[in-house]
Design an enzyme around this catalytic site. Structure first.
Site, PDB file in Angstrom:
ATOM      1  N   LYS A 139       3.450 -15.844   7.201  1.00 59.18           N
ATOM      2  CA  LYS A 139       4.599 -15.104   7.737  1.00 59.18           C
ATOM      3  C   LYS A 139       5.337 -15.913   8.789  1.00 59.18           C
ATOM      4  O   LYS A 139       6.564 -15.874   8.852  1.00 59.18           O
ATOM      5  CB  LYS A 139       4.138 -13.778   8.363  1.00 59.18           C
ATOM      6  CG  LYS A 139       3.937 -12.672   7.348  1.00 59.18           C
ATOM      7  CD  LYS A 139       3.825 -11.330   8.063  1.00 59.18           C
ATOM      8  CE  LYS A 139       3.479 -10.215   7.117  1.00 59.18           C
ATOM      9  NZ  LYS A 139       3.194  -8.955   7.824  1.00 59.18           N
ATOM     10  N   LYS A 142       6.299  -6.551  -0.607  1.00 58.56           N
ATOM     11  CA  LYS A 142       7.456  -5.736  -0.227  1.00 58.56           C
ATOM     12  C   LYS A 142       8.615  -6.598   0.249  1.00 58.56           C
ATOM     13  O   LYS A 142       9.766  -6.249   0.089  1.00 58.56           O
ATOM     14  CB  LYS A 142       7.070  -4.823   0.953  1.00 58.56           C
ATOM     15  CG  LYS A 142       6.417  -3.529   0.549  1.00 58.56           C
ATOM     16  CD  LYS A 142       6.141  -2.673   1.785  1.00 58.56           C
ATOM     17  CE  LYS A 142       4.689  -2.739   2.166  1.00 58.56           C
ATOM     18  NZ  LYS A 142       4.328  -2.220   3.452  1.00 58.56           N
ATOM     19  N   LYS A 178       1.334 -12.867  -4.931  1.00 57.93           N
ATOM     20  CA  LYS A 178       1.063 -11.438  -4.770  1.00 57.93           C
ATOM     21  C   LYS A 178       2.364 -10.644  -4.778  1.00 57.93           C
ATOM     22  O   LYS A 178       3.363 -11.097  -4.230  1.00 57.93           O
ATOM     23  CB  LYS A 178       0.344 -11.291  -3.420  1.00 57.93           C
ATOM     24  CG  LYS A 178       0.066  -9.930  -2.958  1.00 57.93           C
ATOM     25  CD  LYS A 178      -0.399  -9.942  -1.510  1.00 57.93           C
ATOM     26  CE  LYS A 178       0.757 -10.038  -0.542  1.00 57.93           C
ATOM     27  NZ  LYS A 178       0.443  -9.690   0.838  1.00 57.93           N
TER      28      LYS A 178
HETATM   29  P1  TYM Z   1       0.884  -3.476   3.861  1.00 60.60           P
HETATM   30  O1  TYM Z   1       1.883  -2.497   4.388  1.00 60.60           O
HETATM   31  O2  TYM Z   1       1.317  -4.859   3.611  1.00 60.60           O
HETATM   32  O3  TYM Z   1       0.254  -2.945   2.528  1.00 60.60           O
HETATM   33  C1  TYM Z   1      -0.285  -1.645   2.421  1.00 60.60           C
HETATM   34  C2  TYM Z   1      -1.491  -1.654   1.525  1.00 60.60           C
HETATM   35  O4  TYM Z   1      -1.150  -2.142   0.229  1.00 60.60           O
HETATM   36  C3  TYM Z   1      -2.031  -3.197  -0.135  1.00 60.60           C
HETATM   37  N1  TYM Z   1      -1.273  -4.167  -0.951  1.00 60.60           N
HETATM   38  C4  TYM Z   1      -1.602  -4.546  -2.183  1.00 60.60           C
HETATM   39  N2  TYM Z   1      -2.618  -4.188  -2.987  1.00 60.60           N
HETATM   40  C5  TYM Z   1      -2.669  -4.754  -4.219  1.00 60.60           C
HETATM   41  N3  TYM Z   1      -1.759  -5.635  -4.675  1.00 60.60           N
HETATM   42  C6  TYM Z   1      -0.720  -6.027  -3.900  1.00 60.60           C
HETATM   43  N4  TYM Z   1       0.190  -6.887  -4.360  1.00 60.60           N
HETATM   44  C7  TYM Z   1      -0.610  -5.475  -2.586  1.00 60.60           C
HETATM   45  N5  TYM Z   1       0.269  -5.633  -1.571  1.00 60.60           N
HETATM   46  C8  TYM Z   1      -0.152  -4.833  -0.572  1.00 60.60           C
HETATM   47  C9  TYM Z   1      -2.495  -3.791   1.160  1.00 60.60           C
HETATM   48  O5  TYM Z   1      -3.712  -4.476   1.015  1.00 60.60           O
HETATM   49  C10 TYM Z   1      -2.622  -2.568   2.037  1.00 60.60           C
HETATM   50  O6  TYM Z   1      -3.862  -1.926   1.817  1.00 60.60           O
HETATM   51  N6  TYM Z   1      -1.837  -4.800   7.824  1.00 60.60           N
HETATM   52  C11 TYM Z   1      -1.653  -3.766   6.830  1.00 60.60           C
HETATM   53  C12 TYM Z   1      -1.385  -2.396   7.426  1.00 60.60           C
HETATM   54  C13 TYM Z   1      -2.395  -1.913   8.398  1.00 60.60           C
HETATM   55  C14 TYM Z   1      -3.711  -1.466   8.122  1.00 60.60           C
HETATM   56  C15 TYM Z   1      -4.243  -1.032   9.376  1.00 60.60           C
HETATM   57  C16 TYM Z   1      -4.462  -1.381   6.960  1.00 60.60           C
HETATM   58  C17 TYM Z   1      -2.201  -1.770   9.743  1.00 60.60           C
HETATM   59  N7  TYM Z   1      -3.311  -1.230  10.315  1.00 60.60           N
HETATM   60  C18 TYM Z   1      -5.547  -0.547   9.461  1.00 60.60           C
HETATM   61  C19 TYM Z   1      -5.772  -0.878   7.059  1.00 60.60           C
HETATM   62  C20 TYM Z   1      -6.284  -0.464   8.302  1.00 60.60           C
HETATM   63  C21 TYM Z   1      -0.465  -4.136   5.958  1.00 60.60           C
HETATM   64  O7  TYM Z   1       0.392  -4.864   6.345  1.00 60.60           O
HETATM   65  O8  TYM Z   1      -0.407  -3.476   4.796  1.00 60.60           O
END
Ligand code: TYM
Length: 328
Positions: free
Chosen positions: A112, A196, A193
């Site tokens: 990032k 978003k 991957k």
């Molecule tokens: P974020 O917002 O990027 O993504 C949310 C969730 O979606 C999963 N994910 C995916 N799973 C499968 N294939 C993909 N291509 C894919 N892209 C995203 C992510 O693994 C996630 O579970 N840091 C985290 C948010 C967060 C969080 C937390 C998660 C903040 N605090 C505490 C768990 C516990 C994030 O940016 O997710």
């Protein structure tokens, strides 16, 4: 006492089928077996610039999508991270026990920050805030996609370090990955991957994409030079389409092989497209009903914050006491 589950999603960009299959679908399944808290992590989203109006709107949209996907507000709490100040407070306390070197190793930070002209300190500290989200509620299980596993290891390392410095305080959180769909790849480029923040029309299927657009994106997905499905020699694009189908359909690997072996790619894509449309259509309908006016979603978010704040505050209080930070 039921073990606690915690997870979160950033309210940035459009929620896509990777987020759904990697995280949300799993949350919906396990919410009845645990005490569950699902966070909309707006403080994480602002580690890169967000348009303020859009960010506010995205928080409500995401809450609507959680509900429409099947998160039951009678069972689970949906919480906007910033409405419970203890998240930020614990993040600071944990920052003070986290070595810089641990954060420098984070692959998401490296990726990032490489994409930013100016890197905010918040982006560096991002995984500590994530550890705080989890440790604040003494969550035992964290259902996420595969891309979050390194952050979760760090959360455990921070918990361990805190426990050894100040005495047993935190529960060790375990990572829970779905068997299929833990890493959904970009449809335009199956070596990266699905993300978003990725640009480009053919990259992702958003949960709110209209059916025709979903079909079109999937029909244009990158495959390989084979004419038909061969499970032994298929490339990552075909494997990705099959994984998407399997995760939505809930089929076994045997069922997948029996059904898809030898199918031409055009037909494979049609079937994947129809499967995705048929699963997203009811979610989109519920989303429209739920978000017809703000009041229902806002009430769910208010109730969520009210219910979890006492747990969060008591953890912060305990951590402060352990560290010798002044409390009354
Ligand atoms: P974020 O917002 O990027 O993504 C949310 C969730 O979606 C999963 N994910 C995916 N799973 C499968 N294939 C993909 N291509 C894919 N892209 C995203 C992510 O693994 C996630 O579970 N840091 C985290 C948010 C967060 C969080 C937390 C998660 C903040 N605090 C505490 C768990 C516990 C994030 O940016 O997710």
């Amino acid at each position: 006492m039921k073990s606690r589950v915690l997870s979160g999603v950033q309210p940035s960009g459009n929620l896509h089928i990777g987020n759904y299959l990697g995280a949300l679908a799993n949350w919906v399944k396990i919410q009845y077996d645990y005490e569950s808290i699902f966070c909309i992590v707006d403080l994480h989203a602002i580690t890169v610039y967000q348009n303020p109006e859009e960010l506010r709107a995205k928080v409500r949209e995401l809450a609507g999508l959680f509900l429409a996907s099947g998160i039951d507000p009678k069972q689970s709490r949906i919480v906007v991270q910033s409405t419970v100040p203890a998240h930020a407070e614990l993040a600071w306390l944990l920052t003070c026990v986290t070595p810089m070197g641990w954060l420098e190793r984070m692959t998401q930070f490296k990726a990032k920050s490489a994409a930013q002209e100016s890197v905010g300190a918040g982006l560096f500290q991002y995984p500590v805030l994530m550890a705080a989200d989890i440790l604040l509620y003494q969550a035992g299980i964290v259902p996420v996609g595969e891309d979050q596993t390194q952050h979760l290891e760090l959360a455990r390392d921070i918990a361990q370090r805190f426990n050894s410095l100040y005495g047993e305080t935190f529960v060790m959180p375990a990572t829970s990955l779905p068997l299929v769909g833990a890493r959904v790849m970009g449809l335009d480029d199956p070596t990266t991957k699905m993300s978003k923040s990725a640009q480009g029309a053919g990259h992702l299927v958003a949960l709110l994409d209209p059916p025709d657009r979903i079909r079109k994106t999937i029909m244009r997905a990158t495959t390989d030079s084979n004419p038909a499905v061969d499970f032994e020699t298929m490339g990552p694009g075909v494997a990705n389409l099959l994984a998407i189908f399997q995760a939505f359909a809930g089929w076994s690997s045997d069922q997948m092989r029996a059904h898809f072996t030898g199918l031409r790619y055009g037909d494979l894509k049609k079937q994947v497209g129809e499967m995705v449309v048929s699963k997203l259509d009811p979610i989109q309908q519920r989303f429209r009903e739920i978000t017809a006016d703000h009041s229902y979603v806002d009430q769910v978010l208010r109730d969520g914050a009210e219910a979890v704040a006492p747990i969060a505050n008591s953890t912060v209080q305990l951590v402060k006491q352990r560290m010798g930070v002044f409390t009354w």
